[in-house]
Design a protein around this motif. Sequence first.
Motif, short mmCIF file in Angstrom:
data_model
loop_
_atom_site.label_atom_id
_atom_site.label_comp_id
_atom_site.label_asym_id
_atom_site.label_seq_id
_atom_site.Cartn_x
_atom_site.Cartn_y
_atom_site.Cartn_z
N THR A 1 0.85 -1.19 0.00
CA THR A 1 0.00 0.00 0.00
C THR A 1 0.88 1.24 0.00
OG1 THR A 1 -0.17 -0.04 2.41
CG2 THR A 1 -1.94 -1.12 1.17
N VAL B 1 0.55 5.65 0.25
CA VAL B 1 -0.26 6.85 0.48
C VAL B 1 0.68 8.03 0.48
CG1 VAL B 1 -1.79 8.06 2.08
CG2 VAL B 1 -1.95 5.58 1.87
N LYS C 1 1.45 12.41 -1.24
CA LYS C 1 1.16 13.46 -2.22
C LYS C 1 1.56 12.95 -3.59
CE LYS C 1 0.60 17.89 -0.49
NZ LYS C 1 0.80 19.26 -0.79
N ASP C 2 0.67 13.14 -4.54
CA ASP C 2 0.90 12.65 -5.89
C ASP C 2 1.94 13.50 -6.61
OD1 ASP C 2 0.56 11.07 -8.15
OD2 ASP C 2 -1.11 12.27 -8.91
N GLN D 1 -5.52 2.26 -7.91
CA GLN D 1 -4.99 3.56 -7.49
C GLN D 1 -6.12 4.58 -7.53
OE1 GLN D 1 -1.94 5.06 -10.15
NE2 GLN D 1 -2.95 7.04 -10.19
N THR E 1 -6.60 8.84 -6.98
CA THR E 1 -6.01 10.14 -6.73
C THR E 1 -7.13 11.10 -6.41
OG1 THR E 1 -4.25 9.64 -8.31
CG2 THR E 1 -4.50 11.93 -7.67
N PHE F 1 -3.54 14.02 -3.64
CA PHE F 1 -3.14 12.85 -2.85
C PHE F 1 -3.40 11.55 -3.61
CE2 PHE F 1 -4.12 16.26 0.10
CZ PHE F 1 -2.95 16.31 0.82
N ASN G 1 -3.54 7.19 -3.36
CA ASN G 1 -3.69 5.99 -2.54
C ASN G 1 -3.61 4.82 -3.52
OD1 ASN G 1 -4.42 3.94 -0.83
ND2 ASN G 1 -6.26 4.94 -0.09
N CYS H 1 6.40 9.47 0.52
CA CYS H 1 5.18 8.68 0.64
C CYS H 1 5.35 7.63 1.74
CB CYS H 1 4.88 7.94 -0.66
SG CYS H 1 4.58 9.02 -2.06
N THR H 2 4.24 7.12 2.21
CA THR H 2 4.26 6.00 3.15
C THR H 2 3.91 4.74 2.39
OG1 THR H 2 3.56 7.43 4.96
CG2 THR H 2 3.25 5.07 5.26
#
Length: 90
Positions: free
Chosen positions: A7, A9, A11-12, A36, A38, A42, A44, A74-75
Amino acid sequence: MNRNIITLVGKDHIGIIAKVCTYLAENKINILDITQTTVQEFINMMMIVDTELCTKDFSAMADEIIEIGKAMGCTINVQREDIFNMMHKV
């Protein structure tokens, strides 16, 4: 098959998915499914991957993917599918 869940998450920005996918391809990790979303700036993303052909052990592979995420701001989390399923049972 060794299925894992990745996974992401954050900022795009341009190249996020490309960097993750490049790492996966270089390590013989097959993407089985990807989604995905957006929302404004952001992103995900969730992937189901098969790591059966990867020569690295799970913790080394996960640590490297997590570091790719940190470098991009990103995480990223990597979990074995069975652990992911246990955590998300109702």
